[in-house]
Design an enzyme around this catalytic site. Structure first.
Site, PDB file in Angstrom:
ATOM      1  N   GLY A 115      -6.266  -3.813   8.655  1.00  0.00           N
ATOM      2  CA  GLY A 115      -5.728  -3.637   7.313  1.00  0.00           C
ATOM      3  C   GLY A 115      -5.278  -4.929   6.666  1.00  0.00           C
ATOM      4  CB  VAL A 116      -4.237  -5.622   3.133  1.00  0.00           C
ATOM      5  CG1 VAL A 116      -5.575  -5.520   2.461  1.00  0.00           C
ATOM      6  CG2 VAL A 116      -3.391  -4.389   2.900  1.00  0.00           C
ATOM      7  N   GLY A 117      -2.670  -7.596   4.806  1.00  0.00           N
ATOM      8  CA  GLY A 117      -1.311  -8.059   5.086  1.00  0.00           C
ATOM      9  C   GLY A 117      -1.280  -9.137   6.136  1.00  0.00           C
ATOM     10  CB  SER A 118       1.228 -11.780   6.610  1.00  0.00           C
ATOM     11  OG  SER A 118       1.162 -12.149   5.257  1.00  0.00           O
ATOM     12  CD  GLU A 178      -9.608  -1.175   2.449  1.00  0.00           C
ATOM     13  OE1 GLU A 178      -9.526   0.029   2.678  1.00  0.00           O
ATOM     14  OE2 GLU A 178      -8.644  -1.872   2.121  1.00  0.00           O
ATOM     15  N   GLY A 232      -6.731   1.817   2.108  1.00  0.00           N
ATOM     16  CA  GLY A 232      -7.701   2.480   2.982  1.00  0.00           C
ATOM     17  C   GLY A 232      -7.080   2.952   4.276  1.00  0.00           C
TER      18      GLY A 232
HETATM   19  N1  COA Z   1      11.746  -1.311   4.342  1.00  0.00           N
HETATM   20  C1  COA Z   1      11.776  -2.115   3.272  1.00  0.00           C
HETATM   21  N2  COA Z   1      11.052  -3.272   3.182  1.00  0.00           N
HETATM   22  C2  COA Z   1      10.320  -3.622   4.251  1.00  0.00           C
HETATM   23  C3  COA Z   1      10.257  -2.838   5.414  1.00  0.00           C
HETATM   24  C4  COA Z   1      10.999  -1.626   5.432  1.00  0.00           C
HETATM   25  N3  COA Z   1      10.988  -0.834   6.500  1.00  0.00           N
HETATM   26  N4  COA Z   1       9.444  -3.457   6.291  1.00  0.00           N
HETATM   27  C5  COA Z   1       8.998  -4.567   5.714  1.00  0.00           C
HETATM   28  N5  COA Z   1       9.535  -4.683   4.479  1.00  0.00           N
HETATM   29  C6  COA Z   1       9.301  -5.741   3.510  1.00  0.00           C
HETATM   30  C7  COA Z   1       9.268  -7.124   4.140  1.00  0.00           C
HETATM   31  O1  COA Z   1      10.572  -7.631   4.283  1.00  0.00           O
HETATM   32  C8  COA Z   1       8.461  -7.888   3.090  1.00  0.00           C
HETATM   33  O2  COA Z   1       9.294  -8.159   1.998  1.00  0.00           O
HETATM   34  P1  COA Z   1       9.095  -9.472   1.079  1.00  0.00           P
HETATM   35  O3  COA Z   1       7.781  -9.299   0.414  1.00  0.00           O
HETATM   36  O4  COA Z   1      10.271  -9.404   0.149  1.00  0.00           O
HETATM   37  O5  COA Z   1       9.152 -10.621   2.046  1.00  0.00           O
HETATM   38  C9  COA Z   1       7.435  -6.853   2.622  1.00  0.00           C
HETATM   39  O6  COA Z   1       7.991  -5.571   2.971  1.00  0.00           O
HETATM   40  C10 COA Z   1       6.049  -7.008   3.270  1.00  0.00           C
HETATM   41  O7  COA Z   1       6.208  -6.918   4.655  1.00  0.00           O
HETATM   42  P2  COA Z   1       5.494  -7.892   5.665  1.00  0.00           P
HETATM   43  O8  COA Z   1       6.269  -7.762   6.926  1.00  0.00           O
HETATM   44  O9  COA Z   1       5.342  -9.264   5.089  1.00  0.00           O
HETATM   45  O10 COA Z   1       4.093  -7.188   5.885  1.00  0.00           O
HETATM   46  P3  COA Z   1       2.663  -7.281   5.216  1.00  0.00           P
HETATM   47  O11 COA Z   1       2.475  -8.404   4.286  1.00  0.00           O
HETATM   48  O12 COA Z   1       1.772  -7.218   6.378  1.00  0.00           O
HETATM   49  O13 COA Z   1       2.572  -5.924   4.355  1.00  0.00           O
HETATM   50  C11 COA Z   1       2.477  -3.552   3.955  1.00  0.00           C
HETATM   51  C12 COA Z   1       2.910  -4.704   4.903  1.00  0.00           C
HETATM   52  C13 COA Z   1       2.782  -2.241   4.648  1.00  0.00           C
HETATM   53  C14 COA Z   1       3.249  -3.642   2.634  1.00  0.00           C
HETATM   54  C15 COA Z   1       0.941  -3.717   3.680  1.00  0.00           C
HETATM   55  O14 COA Z   1       0.257  -3.749   4.897  1.00  0.00           O
HETATM   56  C16 COA Z   1       0.412  -2.571   2.835  1.00  0.00           C
HETATM   57  O15 COA Z   1       0.491  -2.591   1.615  1.00  0.00           O
HETATM   58  N6  COA Z   1      -0.159  -1.530   3.497  1.00  0.00           N
HETATM   59  C17 COA Z   1      -0.671  -0.346   2.810  1.00  0.00           C
HETATM   60  C18 COA Z   1      -2.127  -0.473   2.518  1.00  0.00           C
HETATM   61  C19 COA Z   1      -2.937  -0.580   3.772  1.00  0.00           C
HETATM   62  O16 COA Z   1      -2.452  -0.421   4.883  1.00  0.00           O
HETATM   63  N7  COA Z   1      -4.205  -0.838   3.655  1.00  0.00           N
HETATM   64  C20 COA Z   1      -5.011  -0.914   4.865  1.00  0.00           C
HETATM   65  C21 COA Z   1      -6.426  -0.744   4.681  1.00  0.00           C
HETATM   66  S1  COA Z   1      -7.061  -2.355   4.255  1.00  0.00           S
END
Ligand code: COA
Length: 498
Positions: free
Chosen positions: A263-266, A288, A382
């Protein structure tokens, strides 16, 4: 220069400025735009619409593949352009407008958008805007670094605007495999049985008479900011790789695992980087978004083939990969998101899906989208397409967020995207919980013992112990189940009692 890229000469007279082309879009229209994860976005038309909306109020319903890059979603939201937006976004400005109730955001499984369009639940576009690297001799559109929903949007739209991006490497042509399922009741099985099968055409086969405008641009690919791996993401990767090694040793997975979806994300990107140091080779991706990690795995000789619907890269990686595309193109394919994310294909290939959770609960329900149960982050994307149909559905997250004020493992998730029935494996930097074949109370043990941050361990044990005394298949204290979220909202920390 552009004449080599618009090979159907009769289309040359459709070239016009972005402002002229944007005038084809009228107030209240539904507009489809190319773009997925900031790759292959229409760029000039959204910018021209923003400019126009500054002078003359304008609202559109916007359908894309997924998020747009270059802050375009934010600029459009700020200009008040967006009445309705679907199916995914990742922009802080648009996020604020969605959460303020100013933009109606329809958060959809990415494989289902065009199905819902076919069935008439969402409107077909009046105009589709598609970024292209070329238009063929037959007037067919060759997309750039994403396919997303571009093919179906262009096929369904009444009129099409092509943004011909001369800044894109012409070697992108040949990378795409456009297959669009037939309408029901004549739908056939998708003839894709291997990750590297090609089942479609290299361009979007629209009637060139529908091309109402061609806008010539020279815009670099959008860069997608990516955080480098850190100690926690490395620990998550190590737990996951250890698990894969054990699965191979038990004969449950082959030496090259199974096609991976990431999936997407760091975090997910960093986890994939972890595979570079692993013993696995001949890996394949059926994913994806293809992120930096896919190309790092190619370069390390670990990855054999990657199928995706967009190539979404950080600035440095993007500059290098798009300049050296010839090196990778035989081992890459870009498909429509309906195919890259199709449940039928995911189930047939037996993919391992690795996606990121915001939070999960002691029973294994996952929230990927809503902060505090109410505020949209990005969307489900996705993740649901893959998770429900994966051979192994894995979610990763750090065990705490915001300097420990938030535990990512909670008594009850404040919003459910993926239910306990769909989720197999949960991983934090603390460890890995294997939930397969476990009853709810057994799942709690696996999760508390392996995934929870030490600061929250005792509180979760206490919650479960008291809930268990109340009984039930899935014990809960309903008056308390969301108290951690309430504490966070009112006191700024999940464990500060009200
Ligand atoms: N409650 C509130 N905020 C939270 C949290 C929680 N339980 N867990 C993490 N966060 C915050 C982090 O602190 C971070 O905040 P910032 O942007 O202010 O620094 C932000 O959420 C992103 O978290 P991070 O740990 O950097 O993860 P990420 O960049 O890997 O993103 C998702 C995580 C879930 C947001 C991202 O994966 C997503 O949008 N997923 C849904 C879509 C998806 O899964 N697609 C997959 C098919 S490609």
């Amino acid at each position: 220069m552009y004449s080599e890229r618009i090979r159907l000469v009769s289309l040359h007279d459709r070239i016009m400025s972005a402002e002229q082309a944007a005038a084809l879009i009228e107030d209240g229209m539904t507009v489809g735009m190319s773009g997925f994860g900031g790759a292959g976005d229409a760029k000039a038309i959204p910018a021209a619409l923003v400019e126009r909306a500054g002078r003359d109020p304008l609202k559109i319903n916007l359908i894309t593949g997924a998020s747009l890059g270059k802050g375009l979603d934010g600029l459009m939201a700020e200009a008040g352009l967006l009445a309705r937006r679907m199916p995914f976004q990742g922009d802080p400005v648009l996020r604020r407008a969605i959460n303020a109730g100013e933009v109606a955001f329809i958060d959809q499984h990415l494989s289902e958008v065009v199905e819902q369009m076919r069935d008439g639940h969402i409107p077909t576009p009046d105009v589709a805007v598609v970024e292209a690297v070329a238009i063929t001799e037959r007037g067919h559109i060759v997309p750039t670094s994403s396919v997303g929903n571009s093919a179906s949007l262009a096929l369904a739209a009444k009129r099409v605007i092509v943004e011909l991006n001369l800044g894109c490497n012409p070697l992108l042509e040949g990378l795409h495999d456009i297959h669009v399922p037939a309408d029901r009741p004549d739908r056939q099985p998708i003839p894709l049985v291997r990750v590297d099968d090609r089942i479609g055409t290299p361009a979007i086969e629209i009637d060139p008479a529908k091309i109402a405008a061609i806008v010539i641009c020279d815009t670099p690919e959008t860069a997608y900011p990516m955080l480098p791996p850190d100690d926690e993401t490395q620990a998550i990767a190590n737990h996951l790789i250890g698990f894969f090694e054990r699965e191979v040793a038990r004969g449950r997975l082959a030496g090259n695992l199974a096609p991976l979806q990431v999936g997407v994300g760091s975090i997910a990107n960093a986890v994939m980087h972890g595979l570079i140091e692993s013993s696995f080779s001949d890996l394949t991706l059926y994913s994806e978004v293809l992120q930096d990690s896919a190309f790092a795995l190619f370069d390390a000789g670990r990855l054999r083939f990657a199928s995706g619907c967009s190539i979404t890269l950080s600035e440095d990686c993007g500059r290098r990969v798009f300049a050296e595309l010839g090196k990778y193109r035989e081992r890459l394919v870009l498909r429509p998101q309906e195919i890259s994310n199709h449940p039928e294909v995911a189930r047939r290939l037996g993919i391992i899906g690795i996606n990121t959770a915001l939070e999960f609960d002691i029973y294994g329900n996952v929230n990927s989208t809503h902060v505090g149960g109410t505020r949209m982050m990005n969307g489900i994307g996705g993740s649901g397409d893959f998770t429900r149909n994966a051979r192994l559905a894995i979610f990763v997250t750090k065990s705490i967020a915001k300097d420990g004020a938030i535990s990512s493992v909670v008594p009850m998730v404040s919003h459910v995207d993926h239910t306990e029935h769909d989720v197999d494996i949960l991983v934090t930097e603390q460890g890995l919980a294997d939930l397969r074949g476990l009853a709810p109370r057994e799942r709690v043990r696996a999760i508390i013992d392996n995934c929870v941050h030490p600061d929250y361990h005792a509180a979760l044990e206490d919650y479960f112990e008291r809930a268990s005394r109340r009984g039930g298949q899935t014990p809960h204290l309903l008056g308390e189940a969301l108290s951690w979220h309430l504490n966070l909202e009112e006191r700024g920390h999940m464990l500060k009692a009200i």
